[in-house]
Design an enzyme around this catalytic site. Structure first.
Site, PDB file in Angstrom:
ATOM      1  CD  GLN A   6      91.778  75.278  87.871  1.00  0.00           C
ATOM      2  OE1 GLN A   6      91.764  75.917  88.922  1.00  0.00           O
ATOM      3  NE2 GLN A   6      92.895  74.918  87.270  1.00  0.00           N
ATOM      4  CE  LYS A  55      89.872  72.013  76.566  1.00  0.00           C
ATOM      5  NZ  LYS A  55      90.164  73.175  77.418  1.00  0.00           N
ATOM      6  CE  LYS A  80      94.714  67.452  79.841  1.00  0.00           C
ATOM      7  NZ  LYS A  80      95.604  66.971  80.900  1.00  0.00           N
ATOM      8  CG  ASP A  81      92.950  74.526  83.894  1.00  0.00           C
ATOM      9  OD1 ASP A  81      92.207  73.736  84.489  1.00  0.00           O
ATOM     10  OD2 ASP A  81      94.018  74.960  84.363  1.00  0.00           O
ATOM     11  CE  LYS A  82      86.108  80.177  78.578  1.00  0.00           C
ATOM     12  NZ  LYS A  82      84.890  80.942  78.954  1.00  0.00           N
TER      13      LYS A  82
END
Length: 426
Positions: A157, A34, A63-65
């Site tokens: 985050q 993604k 997971k990070d954006k």
């Protein structure tokens, strides 16, 4: 006629499909790629396209954006063909699925050894009033973190950086069983004039879930699921409990973990401000040299004695601090006292870190206060930019970029490691 709750229509759909086809589904594992997409938003979109609900997915970590990320996922009640058939649709949301195969078991949070990162940092320059050679300064900073490590903070985050309401505030409300307050915090708008925030603003003004649903964009899967439940059950304490069950367990527990993480960050800052890099009496240390995650038991944690402090028996990298929960012990020094003061400050002095109404149990764990990146490699590159100063006059300026790769243990944050290297917040 009002739409059926998604989970109800899903169950009817699955029963009908099984009756018509006789299919018995196994779990399917796949790699999810993604880009610039929040994890829960990605799951919600995949769930809609596959005809399942978000809790049918399992994964080892979030997971990070703001990155291009790859991770293993497992989904129940879906055939390999169904996953392959949605590839074109999900590409529009900057997602891809591949490495699809059948497996017997789901994944669980924390079921990973670590993460690998490839990062490019552009337009590097010295700090103000630093006249040192930039290349030398960069290499010195990287070697310093390789050798000494970095404070193992949870990254910003985890808390929804830049937002008016942080995830830890929602978690605190849930721990205090303030269900209505937690819903209001979740639906608090940002100071932006867009459809999502206009819908949230309307809800807080009116508590009209049905009207808010008509305003909330389709892609906001979490918000819409919550609002559908509120429309069905009402904006009461019991109605809000039911609304939280529109989220999968992993999402409900995420907010409580965010609160525990925030307190841990405050605790480690206080620990270094109070004792520095000394290992002192009453500290907790890990007896397992191979710890690479937070999942070790009380039997692997030792309370430092006065004699051990005098003999310098332990090193600072062995010190751990508890992440809040019902099955942890606290340091027996000023840090332990600090924890109790913070729990009192937040109204949790009698909290057992269980929220039975939401089926949330938080045993807690221990987290090392220092971590080291592994397998570090890096390369400095010059990038040339042409700056037009005046008509017909061009100045070619070289800027420095850093390409860096490293591995971190599970639950460690690349942003925190980079912040230590760069001495700069993100």
């Amino acid at each position: 006629m009002d739409a059926e709750p998604f989970s109800v229509s899903y169950r009817i759909y699955v029963r009908r499909l099984k009756r018509e086809t006789g299919v018995r589904y196994k779990c399917q594992t796949f790699t999810l790629r993604k880009e610039n997409l929040e994890m829960f938003e990605a799951l919600g979109f995949l769930a809609i396209k596959l005809g399942v609900i978000p809790s049918d997915f399992s994964y080892a970590g979030l997971k990070d954006k703001k990155a291009i990320t790859y991770q293993a996922m497992v989904v129940r009640k879906v055939t390999p063909e169904r996953l392959k058939n949605i590839e074109k649709e999900i590409e529009k949301k900057r997602m891809n699925v591949f490495n699809i195969r059948s497996v017997d078991d789901s994944l669980r949070l924390g079921q990973l050894k670590g993460n690998h990162f490839d990062i490019t940092i552009r337009n590097l320059r010295n700090q103000i009033n630093d006249s040192s050679n930039l290349r030398e300064r960069i290499l010195e900073a990287i070697e310093n973190v390789k050798n000494k490590g970095f404070v193992n903070y949870y990254g910003p985050q985890r808390f929804g950086m830049g937002r008016k309401v942080h995830t830890d505030q929602i978690g605190l409300a849930l721990l205090k069983s303030e269900m209505v307050e937690a819903v209001k915090l979740f639906l608090t708008p940002e100071d932006l004039d867009d459809p999502v925030n206009r819908a949230k603003k309307y809800f807080l003004q009116t508590e009209d879930a049905k009207g808010t649903l008509s305003l909330m964009p389709e892609f906001k899967v979490r918000e819409r699921a919550l609002l559908e439940s509120l429309h069905r059950f009402g904006m009461t304490e019991e109605g809000c409990i039911q609304a939280w069950f529109s989220f999968p367990h992993s999402m409900r527990i995420f907010y409580v973990h965010a609160y525990s993480s925030k307190i841990w960050n405050e605790a480690v800052s206080y620990r270094f401000a109070t004792y520095g890099s000394r290992v002192v009496e009453g500290d907790l240390v890990s007896l397992d040299e191979d710890v690479d995650d937070e999942h070790f038991t009380n039997s692997k944690v030792h309370l430092v004695t006065e004699e051990e402090e005098s003999a310098n028996t332990y090193a600072i990298h062995q010190v751990v601090l508890p992440v809040l929960g019902y099955n942890i012990q606290y340091p027996k020094n000023k840090i332990g006292q600090w924890y109790q003061e913070i729990l009192s400050r937040d109204g949790l002095q009698t909290c057992r870190f269980k929220v039975p109404t939401l089926k949330l149990n938080v045993p807690g764990c221990y987290r090392q206060i220092l971590k080291h990146p592994r397998n570090v490699s890096y390369q400095l590159m010059e990038e040339h930019e042409t700056d037009v100063k005046t008509e017909g006059s061009h100045v070619d300026e070289a800027t420095l970029s850093l390409l860096i790769s490293f591995d971190l243990d599970a639950s460690c944050y690349a942003t925190v490691c980079l912040r230590e290297i760069m001495k700069h917040d993100f």
